[in-house]
Design a protein around this motif. Structure first.
Motif, short mmCIF file in Angstrom:
data_model
loop_
_atom_site.label_atom_id
_atom_site.label_comp_id
_atom_site.label_asym_id
_atom_site.label_seq_id
_atom_site.Cartn_x
_atom_site.Cartn_y
_atom_site.Cartn_z
N ASP A 1 1.72 -1.34 -14.86
CA ASP A 1 1.49 -0.58 -13.51
C ASP A 1 2.75 -0.36 -12.85
OD1 ASP A 1 -1.17 -0.47 -14.19
OD2 ASP A 1 -1.82 -1.90 -12.72
N VAL A 2 2.85 0.57 -11.84
CA VAL A 2 4.06 0.66 -11.17
C VAL A 2 3.77 0.43 -9.78
CG1 VAL A 2 5.89 2.26 -10.45
CG2 VAL A 2 4.64 2.67 -12.70
N GLY A 3 4.73 -0.36 -9.18
CA GLY A 3 4.12 -0.66 -7.65
C GLY A 3 5.53 -0.65 -6.89
N LEU A 4 5.32 -0.02 -5.68
CA LEU A 4 6.07 0.38 -4.70
C LEU A 4 6.07 -0.44 -3.23
CD1 LEU A 4 7.97 2.65 -3.38
CD2 LEU A 4 5.90 3.37 -2.46
N ALA A 5 7.04 -1.07 -2.98
CA ALA A 5 7.08 -2.11 -1.77
C ALA A 5 7.00 -0.86 -0.52
CB ALA A 5 8.32 -2.82 -1.51
N LYS A 6 5.98 -1.24 0.15
CA LYS A 6 5.82 -0.03 1.19
C LYS A 6 6.47 -0.61 2.56
CE LYS A 6 0.97 -1.96 1.78
NZ LYS A 6 -0.39 -1.54 1.93
N ILE A 7 6.51 -1.86 2.95
CA ILE A 7 6.97 -2.25 4.22
C ILE A 7 8.48 -2.07 4.26
CG2 ILE A 7 7.32 -4.59 3.65
CD1 ILE A 7 6.14 -5.44 6.34
N THR A 8 8.89 -2.04 5.63
CA THR A 8 10.31 -2.17 5.96
C THR A 8 10.99 -3.32 5.82
OG1 THR A 8 12.08 -1.04 7.49
CG2 THR A 8 10.29 -2.07 8.54
N PRO A 9 12.01 -3.60 5.50
CA PRO A 9 13.10 -2.68 4.90
C PRO A 9 13.08 -2.62 3.36
CG PRO A 9 14.10 -4.81 5.23
CD PRO A 9 12.81 -5.01 5.72
N CYS A 10 12.00 -3.14 2.97
CA CYS A 10 11.87 -3.24 1.50
C CYS A 10 11.94 -1.67 0.66
CB CYS A 10 10.78 -3.96 0.68
SG CYS A 10 10.78 -5.80 1.39
N PHE A 11 11.26 -0.93 1.48
CA PHE A 11 10.87 0.48 0.93
C PHE A 11 12.39 1.18 1.14
CE2 PHE A 11 10.31 4.86 1.97
CZ PHE A 11 9.82 5.42 0.90
N LEU B 1 1.90 -3.84 -1.18
CA LEU B 1 2.62 -2.84 -2.41
C LEU B 1 1.57 -1.88 -2.40
CD1 LEU B 1 3.04 -5.61 -5.30
CD2 LEU B 1 4.70 -3.91 -4.25
N HIS B 2 2.13 -0.48 -2.82
CA HIS B 2 1.27 0.51 -3.39
C HIS B 2 1.06 0.39 -4.77
CE1 HIS B 2 0.16 2.38 0.33
NE2 HIS B 2 1.36 2.77 0.62
N ILE B 3 0.22 0.54 -5.72
CA ILE B 3 0.10 0.52 -7.08
C ILE B 3 -0.45 1.76 -7.45
CG2 ILE B 3 -0.75 -0.66 -9.04
CD1 ILE B 3 0.90 -2.39 -7.39
N THR C 1 12.80 11.12 2.19
CA THR C 1 11.89 11.85 2.82
C THR C 1 10.58 10.98 3.43
OG1 THR C 1 11.98 13.49 1.15
CG2 THR C 1 10.25 13.58 2.12
N GLY C 2 10.52 9.75 2.85
CA GLY C 2 9.51 8.80 3.29
C GLY C 2 9.65 8.05 4.52
N ILE C 3 10.77 7.68 4.61
CA ILE C 3 11.15 6.95 5.89
C ILE C 3 10.80 7.63 7.24
CG2 ILE C 3 13.32 6.06 7.39
CD1 ILE C 3 14.84 5.63 4.61
N PRO C 4 10.88 8.90 7.57
CA PRO C 4 10.43 9.27 8.62
C PRO C 4 8.86 9.36 8.78
CG PRO C 4 12.09 10.76 7.81
CD PRO C 4 11.56 9.92 6.72
N LYS C 5 8.18 9.21 7.65
CA LYS C 5 6.70 9.27 7.72
C LYS C 5 6.09 7.82 7.72
CE LYS C 5 6.72 13.63 4.67
NZ LYS C 5 6.36 14.44 5.82
N MET C 6 6.84 6.79 7.65
CA MET C 6 6.47 5.54 7.88
C MET C 6 5.69 5.42 9.25
SD MET C 6 9.49 3.35 6.20
CE MET C 6 8.47 1.79 5.82
N THR C 7 4.70 4.85 9.22
CA THR C 7 4.02 4.24 10.54
C THR C 7 3.97 2.62 10.87
OG1 THR C 7 1.98 4.05 9.22
CG2 THR C 7 2.38 6.14 10.08
N GLY C 8 4.02 2.69 12.24
CA GLY C 8 3.77 1.17 12.41
C GLY C 8 4.69 0.84 13.56
N THR C 9 4.83 -0.41 14.03
CA THR C 9 5.90 -0.91 14.94
C THR C 9 7.15 -0.79 14.37
OG1 THR C 9 5.53 -3.00 14.56
CG2 THR C 9 4.22 -2.12 16.41
N LYS D 1 7.04 -1.35 9.89
CA LYS D 1 6.73 0.07 9.82
C LYS D 1 6.17 0.10 7.96
CE LYS D 1 8.89 3.01 12.82
NZ LYS D 1 9.75 4.35 12.93
N ARG D 2 5.49 0.71 7.80
CA ARG D 2 4.81 0.96 6.41
C ARG D 2 4.88 2.36 5.84
NH1 ARG D 2 2.39 -3.39 8.82
NH2 ARG D 2 2.45 -5.48 7.53
N VAL D 3 4.96 2.45 4.61
CA VAL D 3 4.61 3.90 4.03
C VAL D 3 3.31 3.92 3.90
CG1 VAL D 3 5.00 5.15 1.84
CG2 VAL D 3 6.88 3.51 2.44
#
Length: 575
Positions: free
Chosen positions: A146-156, A178-180, A203-211, A215-217
C-alpha cells in the motif's frame, strides 16, 4: 531531450544553493510528465490498463471484498501535457482508498508512527512489531505494497509518503494522519514518486484545510487530483530510471559533501594556526591563510570565521607591527586616570571606584607596549537606559535606540523609535553622544556591541541597552574591536551573560571586563587595518553571493528548459 543540457552544465551549478535537492525534485517532475524515458509504441496503452483496473474493481465488489466505489468526478482541467499513450486518471480510480485489514488479534503486525516514515524518496519506512489486537482500532490500516501519504502540515510539505514494505504479518497500522491507497495493476513506486513530486505537493498546499498549525490535505485532493497514468511497462521503466538518477544524486551529494569537508578542514586548520599563533611560523602561516582562504571559501557563511580570526589577530597585536616610537599604553592609561580624577572632583562624571578585572582572564602574553586592563578604567560612564519610557513614545522627536537596533558590530537605524521625554526625566542621564559604545544587556542579542559613529542629535537608549562612554573618543574604534573579538574580551562577556539563568549582563560585568590596551597610535593603525580587511571580506562575501545567485539562475533556466514542451522532432530523435 532538453534534460541533457542540464547534465552538461552540472559542474557550473553543482555548488548552487540546494542544487542536489532541486535536482531530485526535477527528476520527479520529469518522471510524472513523461519526459524521463522514451515511450514505446509496443506498450499496452494506459486506456487498456484502466479497463483492466475497472474489471478488477467490479470483481472485488462482487466478491464482497470492497465496497462499491462512488462515481468518479470529471476532471475539470489537466495541469500539463502528457504523452499520447498515457491517460489522466485519479487515485480513487486506480486503487482502493482507506482499506481495512482483517486478521487474528494474536497476529504479529507492524506499527508505523509518523517519525518512522521518511520524507526522502527511496528511504524505506521503519516499523515496530505489535500484536494486531493492540493496533487494529484507532489507527490507520495498510498492508504490504500500500502507499501512504502524510496529510498533516508540515509532513506533507516535506514529502512524507511511503510504500509500505517488509511489514510483519504483511499488514500494519499507524498514525491516523495518513491517506492510504491500495494500487490495482499500478506500480506502487510510480504512485509514490507522484506523491513526492513538486507538482502534487505545491498544488496541494493551498488546498489544505484547518487551522494554521494543524492543516491537512483533504481526502478530495488525495483521491481525485489529476493523476498522470503511463502504461504499466513504462511505469516500471520510469521507476528504474528514477532510482538510477537518485543514486547518481546520492553520489553527487556525497562528493560535494566530501569537497566541503576538505575545504572546511583546510580553512579551519589555516585559521587555527592564526588563532593560536606560533611566533616562528606566524608570518608564513598568515600569508598562506590570506592567499588560500578565497579558494577554500565557497559559502558566504564561511566568511564569519575569517572575520573573527582577523579580529582576534588584531587584539593580540598580530595584525600590524609595533612601533618603538609609540607612547606606551601605560602612559596613556596614567593620563586617562588623572583626567578622570579631575572630572569626578568637578562633578562632571559619577564618582566610582576603579574597576578590577579578573586576573585569571587574558593571560596570553601581550606586546611589550600593551597593558591588560578592565574596560571601565578607560571609560567615563558605564550605565544603562532608564525604565518607564513606554509612556513617552511618539511619532517624531528625539531618537530612541532599542536592543533591536543593535546588531553585531553596527547599528541598524532604519527602525528607530521616537520619544518626547519630560523635562524632569531621569532619562537624560542616558542621552547618547558620538563615540559612545552600546551593548545589548538583556534579551535577544545580549552582548551585541555597536558604536555610535555619528552625531545622533538628541537620542536616548532603552533599559535593555548598556551605554559605555570612553574617556577619549579616539579609543572608541579599538574598544569596539575588543567587544567583538573573542580574544579581546568578548568570550568573557558571553560567559558572564550566559553564566546562569536568563541571559543578561549587569554594569559591573561590563566595567570589569578584561581587555588589552595598545598605544593609541597603534590602536588607530590596527583599526584601519581591520577596516581594510573587513572590506575585503565584504567583497569576498559579495562575490560568493553573486556566484551563488548566478548558479541559481543558471539552474532555474536549465530546469525551465528541461520542463518545456518537447516538439515532435525532438520526440522522434529521442525515440
Amino acid at each position: 531531450m532538453n534534460a541533457e543540457r542540464l547534465l552538461a552544465h552540472y559542474e557550473k551549478i553543482a555548488d548552487a544553493p540546494d542544487a542536489i535537492a532541486r535536482l531530485r525534485r526535477f527528476i520527479l517532475d520529469l518522471a510524472v510528465r513523461g519526459k524521463l524515458v522514451p515511450q514505446d509504441a509496443n506498450d499496452e496503452p494506459a486506456s487498456e490498463l484502466l479497463k483492466r483496473i475497472a474489471k478488477e474493481k467490479a470483481r472485488l465488489v462482487k466478491a464482497g471484498e470492497i465496497r462499491k466505489p462512488k462515481a468518479m468526478p470529471a476532471l475539470a482541467e489537466t495541469p500539463f501535457p502528457i504523452p499520447p499513450n498515457w491517460r489522466w486518471s485519479q487515485l480513487a480510480e486506480i486503487g482502493v482508498l482507506s482499506p481495512r485489514n482483517e486478521a487474528s488479534d494474536a497476529l504479529e503486525a507492524s506499527f508505523v508512527p509518523m517519525p518512522l516514515i521518511a520524507a526522502e524518496y527511496g528511504v524505506a519506512n521503519q516499523h515496530e512489531v505489535r500484536l494486531w489486537g493492540e493496533i487494529k482500532k484507532g489507527y490507520t490500516h495498510f498492508a504490504e505494497g500500500d502507499v501512504g501519504l502524510a496529510k498533516i502540515t508540515p509532513c506533507f510539505e516535506n514529502g512524507k509518503s511511503t510504500v509500505f514494505r517488509n511489514l510483519t504479518g504483511e499488514i500494519g497500522a499507524g498514525t491516523t494522519e495518513l491517506h492510504i491507497v491500495r494500487p490495482l495493476f499500478v506500480d506502487q513506486d510510480f504512485i509514490l514518486l507522484f506523491l513526492k513530486s513538486p507538482h502534487f505537493i505545491e498544488t496541494g498546499i493551498p488546498k489544505m484545510t484547518g487551522t494554521a498549525g494543524q492543516k491537512r490535505v483533504p481526502t478530495e485532493y488525495f483521491a481525485h487530483s489529476p493523476f498522470p497514468l503511463p502504461p504499466l511497462a513504462e511505469q516500471r521503466r520510469i521507476v528504474a530510471k528514477v532510482d538510477e538518477l537518485m543514486g547518481l544524486c546520492d553520489r553527487l551529494e556525497a562528493a560535494r559533501a566530501g569537497r566541503e569537508v576538505v575545504r572546511d578542514r583546510l580553512a579551519a586548520a589555516s585559521l587555527a594556526r592564526l588563532n593560536a599563533p606560533d611566533p616562528k611560523t606566524f608570518e608564513g602561516d598568515a600569508r598562506f591563510a590570506l592567499d588560500a582562504l578565497p579558494a577554500l571559501t565557497t559559502r558566504p557563511d564561511q566568511i564569519k570565521a575569517l572575520r573573527q580570526t582577523i579580529l582576534n589577530l588584531a587584539v593580540r597585536g598580530k595584525l600590524v607591527p609595533q612601533d618603538a616610537g609609540d607612547e606606551p599604553a601605560s602612559a596613556l592609561l596614567e593620563r586617562i586616570a588623572k583626567e578622570k580624577v579631575r572630572l569626578m572632583k568637578a562633578g562632571a562624571i559619577p564618582a566610582k571606584k576603579e574597576p578590577v578585572r579578573d586576573s585569571a582572564k587574558m593571560t596570553e602574553k601581550l606586546p611589550a607596549s600593551w597593558c591588560p586592563i578592565a574596560l571601565g578604567q578607560v571609560c567615563n560612564l558605564v550605565t544603562s537606559g532608564s525604565r518607564g519610557w513606554a509612556e513617552f513614545y511618539a511619532t517624531s522627536g528625539p531618537s530612541f535606540i532599542r536592543a533591536q537596533n543593535i546588531r553585531f558590530g553596527h547599528l541598524r537605524l532604519s527602525e528607530l523609535a521616537f520619544v518626547n521625554p519630560p523635562s524632569n526625566s531621569e532619562g537624560s542621564r542616558t542621552q547618547v553622544a558620538k563615540g559612545d559604545l552600546l551593548i545589548v544587556i538583556t534579551g535577544a542579542g545580549v552582548t551585541n556591541p555597536a558604536i555610535l559613529d555619528h552625531d545622533p542629535g538628541e537620542a536616548y537608549v532603552s533599559q535593555h541597552v548598556g551605554l559605555v562612554r570612553p574617556s577619549d573618543r579616539r579609543l572608541s574604534g579599538w574598544l569596539l574591536l575588543c567587544l567583538m573579538a573573542g580574544a579581546g574580551g568578548r568570550s568573557e562577556l558571553v560567559e558572564r551573560a550566559y553564566g546562569a539563568g536568563k541571559p543578561g549582563l549587569n554594569l559591573d560585568n561590563i566595567r570589569s571586563l578584561s581587555i588589552p590596551l595598545p598605544p593609541l597610535a597603534e590602536q588607530h593603525r590596527i583599526v584601519a587595518k581591520v577596516d581594510a580587511l573587513m572590506a575585503l571580506c565584504d567583497q569576498l562575501e559579495a562575490s560568493l553571493t553573486a556566484t551563488a545567485a548566478t548558479r541559481r539562475r543558471l539552474l532555474d533556466a536549465l530546469l525551465a528548459e528541461a520542463l518545456a514542451p518537447v516538439d515532435a522532432r525532438e520526440m522522434e530523435a529521442a525515440e
